[in-house]
Design a protein around this motif. Structure first.
Motif, PDB file in Angstrom:
ATOM      1  N   THR A  49      25.261 -60.133 -72.324  1.00 18.68           N
ATOM      2  CA  THR A  49      25.211 -58.922 -73.145  1.00 18.68           C
ATOM      3  C   THR A  49      25.726 -57.723 -72.370  1.00 18.68           C
ATOM      4  O   THR A  49      26.546 -56.946 -72.866  1.00 18.68           O
ATOM      5  CB  THR A  49      23.773 -58.649 -73.624  1.00 18.68           C
ATOM      6  OG1 THR A  49      23.329 -59.761 -74.412  1.00 18.68           O
ATOM      7  CG2 THR A  49      23.713 -57.374 -74.458  1.00 18.68           C
ATOM      8  N   ARG A  50      25.269 -57.600 -71.116  1.00 27.93           N
ATOM      9  CA  ARG A  50      25.708 -56.472 -70.292  1.00 27.93           C
ATOM     10  C   ARG A  50      26.816 -56.863 -69.315  1.00 27.93           C
ATOM     11  O   ARG A  50      27.339 -56.012 -68.600  1.00 27.93           O
ATOM     12  CB  ARG A  50      24.517 -55.907 -69.522  1.00 27.93           C
ATOM     13  CG  ARG A  50      23.418 -55.323 -70.405  1.00 27.93           C
ATOM     14  CD  ARG A  50      22.308 -54.715 -69.573  1.00 27.93           C
ATOM     15  NE  ARG A  50      21.639 -55.738 -68.757  1.00 27.93           N
ATOM     16  CZ  ARG A  50      20.839 -55.476 -67.726  1.00 27.93           C
ATOM     17  NH1 ARG A  50      20.633 -54.204 -67.371  1.00 27.93           N
ATOM     18  NH2 ARG A  50      20.255 -56.440 -67.060  1.00 27.93           N
ATOM     19  N   HIS A  51      27.166 -58.161 -69.289  1.00 32.23           N
ATOM     20  CA  HIS A  51      28.228 -58.680 -68.407  1.00 32.23           C
ATOM     21  C   HIS A  51      27.923 -58.343 -66.952  1.00 32.23           C
ATOM     22  O   HIS A  51      28.729 -57.746 -66.247  1.00 32.23           O
ATOM     23  CB  HIS A  51      29.599 -58.140 -68.834  1.00 32.23           C
ATOM     24  CG  HIS A  51      29.900 -58.380 -70.278  1.00 32.23           C
ATOM     25  ND1 HIS A  51      30.233 -59.617 -70.776  1.00 32.23           N
ATOM     26  CD2 HIS A  51      29.864 -57.529 -71.350  1.00 32.23           C
ATOM     27  CE1 HIS A  51      30.406 -59.535 -72.087  1.00 32.23           C
ATOM     28  NE2 HIS A  51      30.184 -58.294 -72.454  1.00 32.23           N
ATOM     29  N   LEU A  52      26.729 -58.777 -66.530  1.00 29.66           N
ATOM     30  CA  LEU A  52      26.275 -58.555 -65.161  1.00 29.66           C
ATOM     31  C   LEU A  52      25.850 -59.883 -64.542  1.00 29.66           C
ATOM     32  O   LEU A  52      25.252 -60.731 -65.211  1.00 29.66           O
ATOM     33  CB  LEU A  52      25.083 -57.591 -65.128  1.00 29.66           C
ATOM     34  CG  LEU A  52      25.336 -56.128 -65.487  1.00 29.66           C
ATOM     35  CD1 LEU A  52      24.010 -55.380 -65.529  1.00 29.66           C
ATOM     36  CD2 LEU A  52      26.282 -55.483 -64.482  1.00 29.66           C
ATOM     37  N   ALA A  53      26.164 -60.048 -63.254  1.00 35.28           N
ATOM     38  CA  ALA A  53      25.691 -61.194 -62.488  1.00 35.28           C
ATOM     39  C   ALA A  53      24.700 -60.699 -61.452  1.00 35.28           C
ATOM     40  O   ALA A  53      25.010 -59.783 -60.679  1.00 35.28           O
ATOM     41  CB  ALA A  53      26.852 -61.911 -61.812  1.00 35.28           C
ATOM     42  N   ALA A  54      23.516 -61.291 -61.429  1.00 34.53           N
ATOM     43  CA  ALA A  54      22.470 -60.870 -60.500  1.00 34.53           C
ATOM     44  C   ALA A  54      22.576 -61.651 -59.196  1.00 34.53           C
ATOM     45  O   ALA A  54      23.074 -62.780 -59.170  1.00 34.53           O
ATOM     46  CB  ALA A  54      21.098 -61.086 -61.122  1.00 34.53           C
ATOM     47  N   PRO A  55      22.094 -61.077 -58.092  1.00 34.93           N
ATOM     48  CA  PRO A  55      22.088 -61.813 -56.823  1.00 34.93           C
ATOM     49  C   PRO A  55      21.178 -63.032 -56.902  1.00 34.93           C
ATOM     50  O   PRO A  55      20.206 -63.060 -57.656  1.00 34.93           O
ATOM     51  CB  PRO A  55      21.543 -60.791 -55.826  1.00 34.93           C
ATOM     52  CG  PRO A  55      21.670 -59.457 -56.484  1.00 34.93           C
ATOM     53  CD  PRO A  55      21.567 -59.709 -57.948  1.00 34.93           C
ATOM     54  N   LEU A  56      21.502 -64.037 -56.095  1.00 35.96           N
ATOM     55  CA  LEU A  56      20.603 -65.164 -55.917  1.00 35.96           C
ATOM     56  C   LEU A  56      19.622 -64.836 -54.797  1.00 35.96           C
ATOM     57  O   LEU A  56      19.885 -63.984 -53.948  1.00 35.96           O
ATOM     58  CB  LEU A  56      21.404 -66.426 -55.591  1.00 35.96           C
ATOM     59  CG  LEU A  56      22.340 -66.874 -56.727  1.00 35.96           C
ATOM     60  CD1 LEU A  56      23.214 -68.031 -56.277  1.00 35.96           C
ATOM     61  CD2 LEU A  56      21.545 -67.269 -57.966  1.00 35.96           C
ATOM     62  N   THR A  57      18.481 -65.520 -54.791  1.00 35.48           N
ATOM     63  CA  THR A  57      17.392 -65.084 -53.920  1.00 35.48           C
ATOM     64  C   THR A  57      17.190 -65.917 -52.664  1.00 35.48           C
ATOM     65  O   THR A  57      16.354 -65.577 -51.842  1.00 35.48           O
ATOM     66  CB  THR A  57      16.082 -65.046 -54.719  1.00 35.48           C
ATOM     67  OG1 THR A  57      15.836 -66.333 -55.291  1.00 35.48           O
ATOM     68  CG2 THR A  57      16.169 -64.011 -55.816  1.00 35.48           C
ATOM     69  N   GLY A  58      17.891 -67.027 -52.498  1.00 33.77           N
ATOM     70  CA  GLY A  58      17.812 -67.765 -51.246  1.00 33.77           C
ATOM     71  C   GLY A  58      16.471 -68.465 -51.039  1.00 33.77           C
ATOM     72  O   GLY A  58      15.646 -68.519 -51.943  1.00 33.77           O
ATOM     73  N   PRO A  59      16.253 -69.003 -49.802  1.00 36.52           N
ATOM     74  CA  PRO A  59      17.134 -68.889 -48.638  1.00 36.52           C
ATOM     75  C   PRO A  59      18.438 -69.677 -48.826  1.00 36.52           C
ATOM     76  O   PRO A  59      18.506 -70.557 -49.681  1.00 36.52           O
ATOM     77  CB  PRO A  59      16.298 -69.480 -47.502  1.00 36.52           C
ATOM     78  CG  PRO A  59      15.376 -70.441 -48.177  1.00 36.52           C
ATOM     79  CD  PRO A  59      15.055 -69.810 -49.503  1.00 36.52           C
ATOM     80  N   GLY A  60      19.431 -69.340 -47.998  1.00 40.42           N
ATOM     81  CA  GLY A  60      20.755 -69.903 -48.208  1.00 40.42           C
ATOM     82  C   GLY A  60      21.296 -69.425 -49.535  1.00 40.42           C
ATOM     83  O   GLY A  60      21.154 -68.263 -49.912  1.00 40.42           O
TER      84      GLY A  60
END
Length: 397
Positions: free
Chosen positions: A356-367
């Motif tokens: 909807t907002r065309h956003l990609a969120a960070p992944l949280t890891g580890p790695g």
């Protein structure tokens, strides 16, 4: 330190196909490296060999890994910390080590990303920390990033954009339109896109090298009049003269298949043949070469896009997410369509983008923070396995 290595290949069927001028894709084509350390931690890496991009195939990537990996294992990686692992990898030309006479960047990317993933998991660190340690030009703490909409040749431009609710269309910051050999149809597709978008949304056209020089020259003025942001890979790979002619005519040109690394980018810059470059992790040979290419582009005043290989199944899109969300300076970012291409999630957590907002969120890891699902491992084909006990490769089970 390394207990075992397993090499697998995956050809997962796509629920929705993807067409561009160079290839019609109905299945993924990835090589996976599973690295198990003596501590029990596992790292996962992925390469996406594409014959029309780097000359690699699944079989050649597997052969490259099996041939070169034992030599690399002996002394090359200093496992004391994430910093020393990054420094070790940065000191090696992995694509040439794996390729021998010709570079093998997809094989190198699978190996490098598995090593970095394992090192970060041992230390409890995010993959974005490895990006920072790789002397990234513009690192920041990870945050959500706008992602492009890519309209391939299998999709009608008007229908695709018309189906989006108005708030979602307005939130788009960039749209890439794939085109074929027909110049008139290409111009039509771009015009259709622009008719559905506001001036705040830039539009580029990706030719995938399909045009002859005369076609590119004919299309350039028409696309410039429409206000296209850039033309990606307009003619045959490394046609510096043809691309320089477009640049002199005031048409921005993005390199993709023409740029496998810093040497290509410098040649293009010297010829005046590029204003933009598309950086893809598998094409470059891993995270560290991608970061270096980004720094090179910045030094040459060339704008950069973070791209993807079609149908990345897990580790590749995850490390791409780390680059996208922790580096500034991207002119556009692609995230892929793993949520649409595959019938069920191939990783845990699953691929996700806010459509909807065309956003990609960070992944949280580890790695990278992801692991393959049983669904992915169920369709993966084990190809080879190396064990520290005997130091040799055997057929994988």
């Amino acid at each position: 330190m390394i207990e075992s290595i397993r090499v697998l290949t995956v050809a997962a069927p796509l629920a929705v196909g993807f067409d561009h001028a160079s290839h019609t894709r109905t299945h993924s084509a990835s090589v996976l490296v599973e690295l198990t350390l003596a501590s029990g931690h596992r790292g996962w890496g992925e390469g996406a060999p594409r014959p029309y991009v780097t000359g690699e195939t699944l079989d050649s990537a597997v052969d490259a890994l099996v041939t070169a990996a034992p030599d690399i294992l002996a002394d090359a990686v200093d496992w004391r910390s994430v910093d020393t692992v990054v420094d070790s990898l940065a000191s090696i030309d992995l694509p040439m080590v794996f390729g021998g006479r010709y570079p093998a960047p997809a094989a190198a990317a699978a190996w490098e990303t598995a090593v970095l993933d394992a090192a970060c998991r041992v230390a409890g660190r995010l993959m974005s920390d490895a990006v920072r340690m790789a002397a990234a030009p513009s690192w920041r703490p990870p945050e959500p990033v706008p992602v492009s909409l890519v309209i391939d040749l299998s999709r009608d431009v008007t229908v695709t954009l018309g189906r989006l609710p108005e708030p979602s269309r307005a939130a788009l910051r960039h749209v890439k339109v794939k085109v074929g050999r027909d110049v008139d149809d290409a111009v039509k597709r771009v015009a259709q896109a622009m008719s559905h978008l506001t001036a705040e949304t830039s539009v580029s056209v990706d030719v995938n090298g399909a045009w002859r020089a005369d076609q590119a020259d004919r299309a350039a003025s028409r696309l410039a009049e429409l206000g296209v942001a850039w033309i990606e890979e307009p003619t045959s790979a490394r046609d510096w003269a043809g691309m320089a002619r477009l640049c002199r005519a005031g048409v921005p040109v993005m390199l993709d298949e023409s740029c496998g690394g810093e040497d290509d980018l410098r040649r293009a810059a010297d010829a005046g043949a590029a204003t933009h470059v598309n950086i893809r992790v598998s094409k470059c040979g891993g995270i560290i070469p991608s970061v270096r290419l980004a720094a090179c582009a910045d030094a040459l005043d060339i704008e950069r896009q973070l791209g993807v290989q079609v149908a990345e199944i897990g580790p590749l899109w995850a490390v791409g997410r780390a680059l996208a969300t922790s580096l500034t300076g991207w002119r556009a970012v692609e995230a892929g369509r793993g949520d649409e291409w595959f019938l069920e999630p191939l990783t845990e957590p699953a691929f996700a983008v806010d459509r909807t907002r065309h956003l990609a969120a960070p992944l949280t890891g580890p790695g990278t923070g992801i692991t393959p699902t049983p669904a992915l491992l169920g369709i993966a084909r084990p190809r080879a396995q190396w064990c520290a006990g005997d130091g040799s490769w055997r057929a994988a089970s």
